[in-house]
Design a protein around this motif. Structure first.
Motif, short mmCIF file in Angstrom:
data_model
loop_
_atom_site.label_atom_id
_atom_site.label_comp_id
_atom_site.label_asym_id
_atom_site.label_seq_id
_atom_site.Cartn_x
_atom_site.Cartn_y
_atom_site.Cartn_z
N GLY A 159 -3.79 -7.89 1.90
CA GLY A 159 -3.50 -6.89 1.06
C GLY A 159 -4.25 -5.68 1.01
N ARG A 160 -5.63 -5.98 0.90
CA ARG A 160 -6.78 -5.10 0.76
C ARG A 160 -6.93 -4.32 1.91
NH1 ARG A 160 -11.25 -8.19 -2.96
NH2 ARG A 160 -9.73 -8.41 -4.63
N SER A 201 5.51 4.57 -4.33
CA SER A 201 4.82 3.98 -3.13
C SER A 201 5.67 4.12 -1.63
CB SER A 201 5.07 2.52 -3.55
OG SER A 201 6.33 1.92 -3.87
N GLN A 257 -4.57 4.22 0.39
CA GLN A 257 -5.29 5.13 -0.31
C GLN A 257 -5.92 6.25 0.41
OE1 GLN A 257 -7.79 1.92 -1.66
NE2 GLN A 257 -7.58 2.22 -3.70
N GLU A 261 -2.25 -6.22 -5.06
CA GLU A 261 -3.15 -5.43 -4.19
C GLU A 261 -2.50 -4.08 -3.80
OE1 GLU A 261 -6.24 -6.00 -3.30
OE2 GLU A 261 -6.14 -7.95 -4.42
N LEU A 262 -1.16 -3.79 -3.67
CA LEU A 262 -0.51 -2.76 -3.24
C LEU A 262 0.20 -1.86 -4.14
CD1 LEU A 262 0.97 -4.07 0.10
CD2 LEU A 262 -1.15 -2.76 -0.14
N ARG A 307 -4.22 -1.69 1.71
CA ARG A 307 -4.46 -0.66 0.48
C ARG A 307 -5.35 0.47 0.96
NH1 ARG A 307 -6.92 -3.89 -3.27
NH2 ARG A 307 -9.06 -2.72 -3.36
N LYS A 308 -6.30 0.01 1.55
CA LYS A 308 -7.44 1.00 2.20
C LYS A 308 -6.61 2.06 2.90
CE LYS A 308 -11.40 -1.99 1.95
NZ LYS A 308 -12.68 -2.76 2.77
N ALA A 310 1.73 5.68 -6.48
CA ALA A 310 0.12 5.88 -6.03
C ALA A 310 -0.21 7.17 -6.70
CB ALA A 310 0.05 5.98 -4.52
N LEU A 353 -3.03 2.28 -7.23
CA LEU A 353 -1.63 1.85 -6.74
C LEU A 353 -1.26 1.02 -7.70
CD1 LEU A 353 -2.24 1.16 -2.95
CD2 LEU A 353 -1.70 3.47 -3.76
#
Length: 817
Positions: free
Chosen positions: A548-549, A589, A556, A507-508, A552-553, A577, A572
């Motif tokens: 994780g999501r 990262s 991002q 996820e990351l 991630r947002k 990134a 990612l």
């Protein structure tokens, strides 16, 4: 069997971006080097300043009243710091909240040889053992129940006086449709008895617990448990302490298989002795004691009737099961339901009844063992299916294809099946084993057999009713580019630490060495309910995706702002990134996390998972309900020695539908490990006690790994695992379980292969050489020269009566030829 709409969850199977970078890749476990090099710290590795060592005095009686206990001599022995008896811990406990029937130490009576009576804490184990010999216990013998049938019928004296049902632990009778009428009009029916013996878990690591009471009044317990959350709850109840003053930590654990999924006496007594002495206390069970602690596979006596029509379609299944539960309830309420509820796939039954009764006996208590509750009836059912197929002259694999239930359907007992890769599993083992060229065509005494099964991917409800998540995950991002994951999951060797690390890395966009997992510490980690019912992949996996999501947002958004591009355009992956449209615009990262922390402050997120509504609308309808079900097909090739009765399993092919394989290496390991355990239970293992009027009545017959035989590398057949990925809408990236389902079919596949080899159905386990040879002689499978009677290649063998009881009902029904 009703079709249903597939449920999609917001944090379900969708990949975060096009191709996976970590999921589905072959990699070793993240903690493998620590385990391989000896750096991993297990509970027995913990040595605290001033630590005392504790031992149990165990009952020598299978069933008796305790008239008196005298501990003065033990307390007077130099080096002894405390002695503990049952009256000091009067609160009963049990992992199932409706059946609390255990005390940490026996109060008033003992119920099996090995029941804990008293505990001693001393400066070392030798002193503690010497003190045990000085404790004087006066018993009054009571009638001993070793036969479950007798225990079911005779209620005086009861093993548990406060149980209103005598010696009945639990009785369940559920019927779906008109079973008797369907069987009466079925053209073909098989009726027979089956027996499954008791088996033990035999993990490498015995049970161990260490307790310490700190100066601030916090009790810390380190335990080799697979359910730290439930141990935490039980400690608070039994010790009558506020839960916030208790901390439970599970260190590295050397195997469990369900045998460490109860709270145990050593955990309560270590804690109480630490409180009583003011010093840390360790309990380490001997190998013999692990056999008395037990919680192994329940012995079951099963009577099955199965009908089908002339085309091979199953018409009805009827099962009646008597379950030997041993002295205490453990998970027995669930076991009694599982023995029936988990049988309704992968083949469809239009009508079905199961009648299960679990009884108390004066034996070590049974509990959940890998594939809890359904391994035993699956053995019976899959033999029944082969017998029907043979009777009709239908290939056994084809018979199962004819009766496949499909996907996105409800079973006859109201369980929702979403994805179902069983047909692909059958295809895989049929091809890999060269089934068509071997079935019924191998040389004398050699045969091949098939079996199928299904299993849950976690239970739909917690052991105790609540509306909270079944699993929680917290992830904190560090300025170094590291992701710290905090999870309550219990890694018992199955690799759930690697699972959550892989998902967070996916996820990351991190490498696995950029993820660090802290697990199973009640002070620092969110609650996960433990390692049982194959729940962790489904529940902790979805919780990890959720956390994780969320992070991630944020990353991002911060990177997109820096690069001047939309956040959704930021990718990612592999520790970086970057702009998905312009590969030259990228950063590490570490730099991406710094940007995100500058914008959003400290970066952390929690994720959770709870199950959707599942199960039938009737009492017990939610037991056995699961977010998703795995499916497995086994083919075994065996050889019999007609001189000795020894069965050799040469090879087993296993195809397992685990949804998406998040870690293929771990899936293969679980599939092979499960099958190994099933082969061991079929051929070698047997957990037994002496019976009759012997002085040692109730004593364990073989409480050591010298006598309790499990396969060595020389005894283990070649195992070939095939992964089938059906991609389930509920699972993380579509994943389902792989830890327990692949065990079930291994035993009946061996049974069906034996029939193909010699024309005899073996319906009682284990298949010891003496028992097999006796069955071959009784059924006429041996001629004067020691050879086999002939069996045809059509359907694999001629129809034979069962090997070890009165002839079964194999005749055509309703006038069919």
């Amino acid at each position: 069997m009703n079709e249903r709409k597939v449920i999609n969850r917001t944090h379900g199977p969708d990949a975060p971006h096009g191709d996976f970078t970590r999921v589905g890749k072959r990699a070793r476990k993240v903690d493998s080097m620590a385990v391989a090099t000896g750096a991993a710290v297990y509970t027995d590795d913990i040595a605290l300043p001033g630590m005392l060592h504790a031992k149990f005095l165990r009952s020598t009686k299978p069933h008796a009243l305790i008239k008196s206990i005298h501990c003065d001599k033990a307390l007077a022995l130099p080096g002894v710091h405390a002695v503990l008896v049952g009256e000091e811990l009067p609160v009963k406990y049990g992992v199932i909240p409706w059946t609390p029937d255990e005390n940490a130490l026996a109060v008033g009576k003992v119920r099996f040889v090995g029941d804990e009576v008293a505990a001693v804490a001393a400066v070392d184990e030798d002193t503690a053992n010497a003190a045990l010999k000085l404790i004087e216990v006066e018993y009054e013998d009571l009638h001993t129940y070793l036969d479950p049938a007798e225990a079911a019928e005779r209620h005086e004296p009861p093993i548990h006086p406060d149980n209103r049902k005598g010696n009945i632990s639990k009785h369940v009778r559920l019927e779906f449709g008109e079973v008797d009428s369907e069987l009466d009009k079925s053209p073909h029916m098989i009726e027979d008895d089956y027996e499954f013996h008791g088996t033990a878990h035999a993990p490498i690591e015995p049970h161990c617990a260490v307790a310490r009471l700190s100066g601030d009044g916090v009790l810390t317990l380190w335990s080799s448990t697979q359910i730290p959350h439930y141990v935490h709850r039980s400690l608070a109840a039994v010790l009558e302490l506020p839960a916030h003053r208790i901390r439970v930590i599970q260190p590295y654990l050397g195997g469990a298989f369900g045998g460490k999924s109860d709270p145990f006496a050593l955990e309560f007594c270590a804690a109480k002795l630490a409180m009583k002495t003011g010093r840390p206390v360790k309990f380490l069970l001997t190998r013999e004691e692990t056999f008395y602690t037990h919680r192994g596979r329940h012995p079951m006596q099963m009577h099955f009737r199965t009908g089908c029509d002339d085309a091979g379609k199953i018409t009805a299944v009827d099962s009646k099961i008597l379950i030997d539960g041993g002295a205490y309830s453990s998970f027995g309420l669930v076991t009694t339901y599982y023995a029936g509820q988990l049988l309704c796939g992968p083949c469809h039954f239009p009508t079905y009844r199961f009648d299960s009764t679990r009884v108390f006996t004066n034996k070590p208590p049974c509990g959940p063992k890998r594939g809890h509750g359904s391994v035993q009836p699956r053995f019976a059912l899959e033999i029944q299916l082969d017998r029907l197929a043979t009777k009709l002259g239908i290939d056994p694999i084809e018979f199962r294809r004819i009766n496949w239930q499909g996907e996105n359907v409800d079973t006859v007992n109201g369980q929702t099946v979403t994805s179902n890769g069983f047909m692909q599993c059958l295809d895989a083992v049929e091809k890999a084993s060269d089934w068509k060229a071997k079935r019924g065509k191998l040389p004398k005494w050699r045969g091949i057999g098939v079996a199928g099964s299904m299993y849950i991917s976690g239970t739909n409800y917690a052991v105790y009713p609540n509306d909270m998540p079944q699993s929680g995950i917290m992830v904190r991002l560090d300025r170094s580019g590291l992701a710290n994951v905090f999870t309550g999951t219990s890694d018992i060797g199955q690799g759930c630490t690697s699972l959550v690390a892989t998902i967070v890395a996916e996820e990351l966009g991190l490498r696995l060495d950029q993820v660090r997992v802290t697990a199973a510490d009640s002070d620092t980690c969110p609650v996960d309910l433990g390692a049982y019912s194959s729940r962790i992949t489904m529940m902790a996996g979805n919780a990890a995706i959720d956390a994780g999501r969320k992070l991630r947002k944020l990353v991002q958004e911060a990177v997109g702002e820096k690069l001047g591009i939309p956040a959704k355009q930021v990718m990612l992956a592999d520790g970086e990134a970057f702009d998905s449209q312009n590969g030259d615009a990228r950063m590490s990262s570490r730099d991406a996390f710094i940007l995100a922390e500058s914008k959003f402050e400290s970066l952390s997120a929690s994720g959770s998972y709870n199950t959707p509504d599942r199960g039938g609308d009737y009492r017990g309808g939610t037991i056995g309900a699961s977010p998703a079900y795995s499916f497995t097909a086994h083919v075994a090739e065996v050889e019999l020695d007609p001189e000795t009765g020894e069965i050799t399993v040469h090879k087993v092919w296993i195809a397992h539908d685990c949804g998406r394989a998040i870690s293929p290496v771990q899936v293969e390991g679980q599939v092979e490990g499960s099958t190994y355990m099933g082969v061991a239970e079929a051929l070698l293992e047997s957990h037994e006690v002496y019976g009759g009027e012997l002085p040692e009545s109730g004593l364990h017959i073989r409480p050591s790994l010298l006598e309790y035989t499990i396969p060595t590398s020389l005894d283990t057949p070649e195992l070939e695992a095939h992964i089938v990925e059906s991609i389930d809408p509920e699972g993380p990236y579509g994943a389902k379980e792989a830890g327990e389902g692949p065990l079930h079919g291994s035993l009946p596949a061996i049974a069906n292969a034996v029939y193909d080899a010699c024309g005899v159905w073996l319906t009682k386990l284990p298949y010891s050489p003496g028992r097999v040879l006796k069955a071959l002689r009784e059924q006429g499978a041996l001629d004067g020269a020691g050879g086999a009677t002939s069996h045809s290649s059509s359907g694999g063998a001629t129809s034979q009566p069962r090997a070890d009881a009165a002839p079964s009902t194999d005749t055509p029904r309703g006038g069919a030829s």
